[in-house]
Design an enzyme around this catalytic site. Sequence first.
Site, PDB file in Angstrom:
ATOM      1  N   ARG A   1     -16.785  50.265 -24.741  1.00  0.00           N
ATOM      2  CA  ARG A   1     -15.905  50.664 -25.842  1.00  0.00           C
ATOM      3  C   ARG A   1     -14.850  51.600 -25.267  1.00  0.00           C
ATOM      4  NH1 ARG A   1     -17.551  46.948 -28.063  1.00  0.00           N
ATOM      5  NH2 ARG A   1     -18.601  46.778 -30.080  1.00  0.00           N
TER       6      ARG A   1
ATOM      7  N   GLU B   1      -8.393  51.165 -31.000  1.00  0.00           N
ATOM      8  CA  GLU B   1      -8.046  49.778 -31.343  1.00  0.00           C
ATOM      9  C   GLU B   1      -7.743  49.670 -32.838  1.00  0.00           C
ATOM     10  OE1 GLU B   1     -11.109  47.115 -29.972  1.00  0.00           O
ATOM     11  OE2 GLU B   1     -11.011  47.941 -27.960  1.00  0.00           O
TER      12      GLU B   1
ATOM     13  N   HIS C   1      -9.780  43.029 -26.090  1.00  0.00           N
ATOM     14  CA  HIS C   1     -11.169  43.058 -26.574  1.00  0.00           C
ATOM     15  C   HIS C   1     -11.672  41.614 -26.710  1.00  0.00           C
ATOM     16  CE1 HIS C   1     -14.237  45.649 -28.948  1.00  0.00           C
ATOM     17  NE2 HIS C   1     -14.833  44.639 -28.360  1.00  0.00           N
TER      18      HIS C   1
HETATM   19  O1  GLV Z   1     -17.332  44.064 -28.367  1.00  0.00           O
HETATM   20  C1  GLV Z   1     -18.026  43.157 -28.654  1.00  0.00           C
HETATM   21  C2  GLV Z   1     -19.387  43.310 -29.099  1.00  0.00           C
HETATM   22  O2  GLV Z   1     -19.829  44.438 -29.341  1.00  0.00           O
HETATM   23  O3  GLV Z   1     -20.055  42.278 -29.254  1.00  0.00           O
END
Ligand code: GLV
Length: 334
Positions: free
Chosen positions: A253, A282, A300
């Site tokens: 993240r 984001e 992402h």
């Molecule tokens: O970022 C993507 C997830 O957490 O699956």
Amino acid sequence: MANQNNNIIEQSSKNNNLPKVFLHGPPQFSILLQPNPSQNFHILNPSSLPPLHEFISLNPDHASSISAIVCTTLYPVNADVIRLLPSLRLICAASAGTNHIDLSECRRRGIKVTSAGNLFSEEVADMAVALLIDVSRKISTANRFLRRQLQIASWDFPLGSKLTGKKIGIVGMGRIGLEVAKRLEAFNCMISYNSRNKKPLLSYPFYSTVIELATSTNVLILCCELNDQTRHIVNKEVMLALGKGGIIVNVGRGALIDEKELLRCLIEGEIEGAGLDVFENEPYVPKEFFSLDKVVLSPHAAVLTSDSFMSICQLVEQNLEAFFSNKPLITPVI
Ligand SMILES: O=CC(=O)O
């Protein structure tokens, strides 16, 4: 839009007795993520429809009929969203991470939460290695270079660095971390790691702090979850410890890294480069990144494969079926 909404209401009135499920995400999400029709629940918005807030303001009576939502990371499920849905009993996250969901509010309200569990570990590990190869061998830079030059006119191209044999520090040795390690062993890389606890079955060197890990390695790959303990786990000191030849890859993240410091360290040459699939705020991405050739950016997208959508669709369906037939959830979070 009003017609579309009337259609939903008409369709759902035919399924009046079934618990209602809302797909809470961008339009493409409800197109890609389509659980099969079920005897046990009814999807309110089986095709691209207005976002939750708009849907509810147009159909206030519907708010109290929604028993479950399916959500993505881009659409936070905070206390305000949860408050809109007085009958909410289940949140199915179509993601491995659940930091976009207010879990304490869910606990308080007795709402169950499921996630993608380990479903995406291989895709995310593939992406981590791809970003690392791209940053160290400058593949995106080479691609831009050749498209500008149109021929191999000169060797006026920045040198990359060899990946084989590099010292790699993995932050977070869960399923994704293990998959990354497995892939990088094939490159004769020397793996070490930091995680909450030392893993008794792993022979890789363990460091109890990220700064010690950074001091001993050339590359940091962030695979851990975001929580109060891991926010800004990579700060200025860690980046300085990694040093001038260092590369950071983030598939966890954005807020695992102090993004302002990352930018400063990249601009001032304190580290060599970065491969980033995730960002601190984001959907916003700091524009300063766009002019830095030493950074490879991805929106992402580590989990965005047709294979992963097929699997998450099945898993969401199984969790919904289990919940609405009073069976144990497949991938419970709480
Ligand atoms: O970022 C993507 C997830 O957490 O699956």
